[in-house]
Design an enzyme around this catalytic site. Structure first.
Site, mmCIF file in Angstrom:
data_model
loop_
_atom_site.group_PDB
_atom_site.id
_atom_site.type_symbol
_atom_site.label_atom_id
_atom_site.label_comp_id
_atom_site.label_asym_id
_atom_site.label_seq_id
_atom_site.Cartn_x
_atom_site.Cartn_y
_atom_site.Cartn_z
ATOM 1 N N ARG A 68 52.321 57.576 62.193
ATOM 2 C CA ARG A 68 52.087 56.142 62.285
ATOM 3 C C ARG A 68 52.793 55.468 63.462
ATOM 4 N NH1 ARG A 68 51.033 53.172 57.672
ATOM 5 N NH2 ARG A 68 51.858 54.940 56.520
ATOM 6 N N TYR A 96 46.394 50.761 49.517
ATOM 7 C CA TYR A 96 47.843 50.481 49.426
ATOM 8 C C TYR A 96 48.170 48.992 49.412
ATOM 9 C CZ TYR A 96 47.683 55.084 51.836
ATOM 10 O OH TYR A 96 47.413 56.357 52.238
ATOM 11 N N TYR A 135 45.778 56.088 60.219
ATOM 12 C CA TYR A 135 45.172 56.063 58.881
ATOM 13 C C TYR A 135 44.013 55.073 58.817
ATOM 14 C CZ TYR A 135 49.458 58.620 58.240
ATOM 15 O OH TYR A 135 50.474 59.535 58.394
ATOM 16 N N CYS A 159 29.987 47.594 47.803
ATOM 17 C CA CYS A 159 29.946 47.106 46.424
ATOM 18 C C CYS A 159 31.195 47.492 45.643
ATOM 19 C CB CYS A 159 28.710 47.646 45.731
ATOM 20 S SG CYS A 159 27.240 47.402 46.709
ATOM 21 N N GLU A 160 32.321 46.925 46.010
ATOM 22 C CA GLU A 160 33.595 47.139 45.320
ATOM 23 C C GLU A 160 34.411 45.875 45.520
ATOM 24 O OE1 GLU A 160 34.968 50.023 43.888
ATOM 25 O OE2 GLU A 160 33.287 51.342 44.402
ATOM 26 N N GLU A 219 58.122 64.745 63.014
ATOM 27 C CA GLU A 219 56.687 64.687 62.701
ATOM 28 C C GLU A 219 56.169 63.258 62.594
ATOM 29 O OE1 GLU A 219 56.480 66.676 58.904
ATOM 30 O OE2 GLU A 219 56.779 68.658 59.756
ATOM 31 N N PRO A 220 56.357 62.430 63.617
ATOM 32 C CA PRO A 220 55.871 61.060 63.489
ATOM 33 C C PRO A 220 54.353 60.994 63.588
ATOM 34 C CG PRO A 220 56.636 61.442 65.727
ATOM 35 C CD PRO A 220 56.949 62.702 64.947
HETATM 36 C C1 LIG Z 1 51.921 62.252 56.616
HETATM 37 C C2 LIG Z 1 53.003 63.144 57.054
HETATM 38 C C3 LIG Z 1 53.715 62.872 58.229
HETATM 39 C C4 LIG Z 1 53.499 61.632 59.068
HETATM 40 O O1 LIG Z 1 53.892 60.470 58.406
HETATM 41 P P1 LIG Z 1 53.937 59.065 59.211
HETATM 42 O O2 LIG Z 1 54.340 58.102 58.178
HETATM 43 O O3 LIG Z 1 52.553 58.821 59.704
HETATM 44 O O4 LIG Z 1 54.917 59.207 60.291
HETATM 45 C C5 LIG Z 1 54.661 63.777 58.636
HETATM 46 N N1 LIG Z 1 54.921 64.905 57.922
HETATM 47 C C6 LIG Z 1 54.271 65.193 56.778
HETATM 48 C C7 LIG Z 1 54.594 66.433 56.055
HETATM 49 C C8 LIG Z 1 53.292 64.328 56.303
HETATM 50 O O5 LIG Z 1 52.656 64.609 55.175
#
Ligand SMILES: *Cc1c(COP(=O)(O)O)cnc(C)c1O
Length: 425
Positions: A287, A327, A383, A354-355, A284-285
């Site tokens: 970023r 972050y 993001y 305004c922060e 699940e990449p």
């Molecule tokens: C956010 C998230 C990702 C992706 O994370 P990256 O750091 O963008 O690779 C994958 N799986 C789950 C469950 C997430 O919440």
């Protein structure tokens, strides 16, 4: 070797370009702030993943929340990606892109509602990553109500520490995510008794922007042991979802080779999970695929001095890119046109909101900037717009996708009418 970023100066005198497309021209045509993405970079990264795992059955499920632009989802869909979603809204995006892509969707998230579960069941998604015993009960209820079977994985919390920002670390017992791995076997037994639930997988996600690949290996080892235990219990587990989280290097003064990083990552996972027969690996990449493909273009509005400090005020703000405020994230910032003889100077780059948290860089050495000049905030493909807001009633930026030598608008700039459309007086 593939380049880390698609953004470069083609020659000393030329403006910064994305895959050769000059950014000053894009800013002139589409206005600022403007997000610009390279389709080529996104696909290169996807293929890096697909190639690294080609020795075993796998599916790269791009994490939609990193950047959910329809045009980017369409591009990834066309190249065989699946999708990791965390809401019904994200599922709707996938369905708009390609209804059949639902078969390649994994549904994560700690707070799935009945309506979200129903839509996912009706769409025929690949698998649910279940995060609690309560969710399992709800899923059992909805599946029997709709008479639709669901493949499920429990998202286990492996209790491994990963060095990253505390807000994006998720794999420790103290975090809200997942089911304690020590209790997982018991929960799987409960799940197996449900008529419409098929416990088919185990899933894990330990956090985001994790640069060392060791924690991924450690989590994978714990998951591998659990798979073997569950098979002993008689459950036909044939899928392991290793989550996302592989980090990139935001500082350009560090060396970062996407291929080398990818290889280390694949080695760590395959060492633990490769020997288990009959597994499909889900990844699940987010970023790693899109971050470095994007930049946020912004124009300098003012340069002001307060005592010793110099502030460069840009037309982009924290509502457009919140990572630095949220972050303390670092992003490289570069001028689009390099002015000859511009001296370097330490400045704060800030937005108009305004922060005090509305900044992109603090005490950063940058070539001296003047009002009207353009800068690019790099590595903002992930993001960035997906975490943006309308704070201060600021319309969101437009987005442009560079494909080959051509650029096209994939999201027009928001208008005040867009912002007010849902309201009543
Ligand atoms: C956010 C998230 C990702 C992706 O994370 P990256 O750091 O963008 O690779 C994958 N799986 C789950 C469950 C997430 O919440």
């Amino acid at each position: 070797m593939i380049s880390t970023r698609p953004f470069a100066y083609p020659a000393t005198q030329s403006p910064l370009a994305c895959d050769g497309v000059a950014l000053d021209a894009l800013a002139k045509k589409y206005g600022t702030p403007l997000y610009v993405y390279s389709a080529n970079q996104i696909l290169t990264r996807l293929q890096l993943f697909q190639k690294a795992f080609e020795t075993i059955p796998h599916l790269v499920c791009y994490s939609v929340k990193a950047n959910s632009a329809l045009a980017i989802l369409k591009l990834l869909d066309a190249h065989g990606a699946g999708f990791d979603i965390v809401s019904c809204g994200e599922l709707e995006r996938i369905l708009r892109v390609n209804r059949k892509a639902a078969q390649r969707v994994v549904f994560s998230g700690v707070g799935k509602t009945a309506a979200e579960i129903d839509l996912a069941l009706r769409s025929g998604i690949l698998i649910f990553n279940v995060e609690s015993a309560g969710e399992l009960d709800l899923l059992a209820e909805r599946t029997s109500k709709l008479r639709k079977r669901a493949r499920i994985a429990l998202r286990v919390n492996p209790d491994v520490f990963a060095e990253t920002h505390p807000y994006i670390s998720t794999g420790l017992r103290e975090h809200k995510f997942g089911i304690d791995i020590r209790q997982a076997r018991t929960v799987y037994k409960t799940a197996a008794k449900q008529k419409y639930l098929d416990p088919a997988g185990v899933s894990v996600h330990i956090g985001s922007q994790i640069r060392s690949t060791d924690p991924f290996g450690a989590a994978a080892e714990r998951v591998a042991q659990l798979v073997l235990d569950l098979r002993k219990d008689g459950l036909p587990i044939n899928s392991v979802d290793v989550g996302g989280g592989l980090g990139i290097e935001y500082h350009s003064d560090h060396t970062f080779e996407p291929e080398a990083k990818m290889q280390q990552y694949a080695d760590a996972l395959l060492k633990a999970l490769g020997p288990i027969e009959g597994l499909q690996l889900l990844l699940e990449p987010g970023r790693f695929i899109v971050a470095q493909a994007g930049a946020l273009l912004t124009r300098v509005l003012y340069v002001k001095k307060n005592g010793e400090k110099t502030f460069v005020v840009t037309d982009a703000a924290m509502n457009d890119l919140i990572r630095p405020a949220l972050y303390q994230a670092y992003h490289d910032i570069v001028p689009v046109v390099r002015r000859k003889g511009a001296r370097k100077k330490a400045v704060d780059v800030v937005g108009p909101v305004c922060e005090t948290g509305d900044f992109f860089a603090r005490d950063r050495e940058l070539p001296e900037l003047k009002p009207g000049e353009l800068v690019a905030i790099l590595d903002t493909g992930a993001y960035g717009l997906s975490l943006s807001s309308n704070y201060n009633s600021r319309p969101r930026p437009a987005e442009v996708l560079v494909e080959g030598k051509r650029a096209r608008l994939i999201r027009r700039r928001e208008t005040i009418d867009d912002l007010l459309a849902a309201e009543k007086m």
